[in-house]
Design an enzyme around this catalytic site. Structure first.
Site, mmCIF file in Angstrom:
data_model
loop_
_atom_site.group_PDB
_atom_site.id
_atom_site.type_symbol
_atom_site.label_atom_id
_atom_site.label_comp_id
_atom_site.label_asym_id
_atom_site.label_seq_id
_atom_site.Cartn_x
_atom_site.Cartn_y
_atom_site.Cartn_z
ATOM 1 N N GLY A 189 0.839 -1.206 0.000
ATOM 2 C CA GLY A 189 0.000 0.000 0.000
ATOM 3 C C GLY A 189 0.874 1.256 0.000
ATOM 4 N N HIS A 190 1.931 1.246 0.814
ATOM 5 C CA HIS A 190 2.852 2.394 0.843
ATOM 6 C C HIS A 190 3.607 2.520 -0.469
ATOM 7 C CE1 HIS A 190 2.595 1.355 5.257
ATOM 8 N NE2 HIS A 190 2.242 2.619 5.257
#
Ligand code: PAF
Length: 272
Positions: free
Chosen positions: A30-31
């Site tokens: 996600g990052h």
């Protein structure tokens, strides 16, 4: 080359545009997605890694929040971050926690804020400080923490902060579970139970009326075992009351074992 910076004074203003991705570390796909979006929008990418004590309640997981700096630095280097800013708590808050804070207001007291008093004031205070320190032109936040994104947008508007805020869609595991640093707390059985959240949201998003969306999602949450629902809510995209037609957001929060999970999806309501 990714440079590790731990002191505020070492963050220099440089020519060109700067994007910042703020994190608490324990970085995952996600990052990565946030970093990729940011990289494409600016000359320079700064990733911040700081587990912010100000946004954790006394009974929350500040001490046991995963800290994986070496691995995080490798991931930031792979995503071509120019700078990783990873200050200590003393460096960020010399002399103790700040007396002056950014008050999140009414939107900070509902949904996540209802069960986490002061959380969003802690988030907005650190986000405001990190925007100042990095002198960012643009910042990217995941839609997974939808209320956080809405509040950062609101702060930027209300305080006239000179930064562009962009939302990035949630990254999911192949089976639908939203990526989160807290997923690593889940046992195998809890991880299976956690899928109830994304399944419920998916069922809700397939409906065309507000009532239909809420009841389809509730049905799946009621049937799921090992999940204690905190809230299921349908809102407009700014977290106001749900419209009868048009864009809306379905949000869920639940506890699976000792871990609190949140998720949300967009919907397009067609009316009754
Ligand atoms: O979403 C997070 O990881 C945190 O709330 C943030 C934005 C880095 C502020 O500490």
């Amino acid at each position: 080359m990714t440079e590790l910076v731990t002191e505020k004074a070492a963050l220099k203003a440089l020519p060109g545009t700067t994007a910042v991705v703020m994190t608490m570390g324990a970085l995952h796909d996600g990052h990565r997605e946030l970093m990729r979006a940011a990289r494409a929008h600016a000359d320079r990418l700064i990733v911040t890694i700081f587990v912010n004590p100000l946004q954790f309640g006394p009974d929350e997981d500040f001490d046991r929040y995963p800290r994986t700096l070496d691995k995080d630095l490798e991931l930031c280097a792979a995503e071509r971050a120019d700078v990783v800013f990873a200050p200590s708590v003393d460096e960020m808050y010399p002399g103790g926690l700040p007396a002056v804070r950014v008050e999140a207001g009414a939107l900070g007291e509902v949904f996540e804020g209802a069960s986490r008093p002061g959380h969003f004031t802690g988030v907005l205070t650190v986000v405001c400080k990190l925007l100042q320190l990095t002198r960012a032109d643009v910042t990217f936040f995941g839609e997974k923490d939808f209320q956080q994104l809405a509040l950062v947008r609101r702060m930027v508007r209300d305080l006239d902060l000179p930064v562009d805020v962009r939302g990035v869609p949630t990254v999911r595991e192949p089976d639908g579970l939203a990526r989160s640093s807290r997923n690593r707390y889940l046992s195998v059985a809890e991880r299976e139970a956690a899928l109830t959240l994304s399944r419920a949201l998916h069922a809700g998003a397939a409906q065309v009326t507000a009532e239909g969306a809420l009841s389809a999602a509730h049905k799946i949450l009621d049937e799921g075992t090992g999940v204690r629902l905190d809230y299921l809510a349908l809102t407009d995209p700014l977290l106001g009351p749900a419209p009868a037609t048009g864009p809306a957001r379905l949000l869920v929060a639940a506890r699976v074992g000792a871990t609190r999970l949140i998720d949300n999806v967009p919907l397009d309501l067609k009316g009754p």
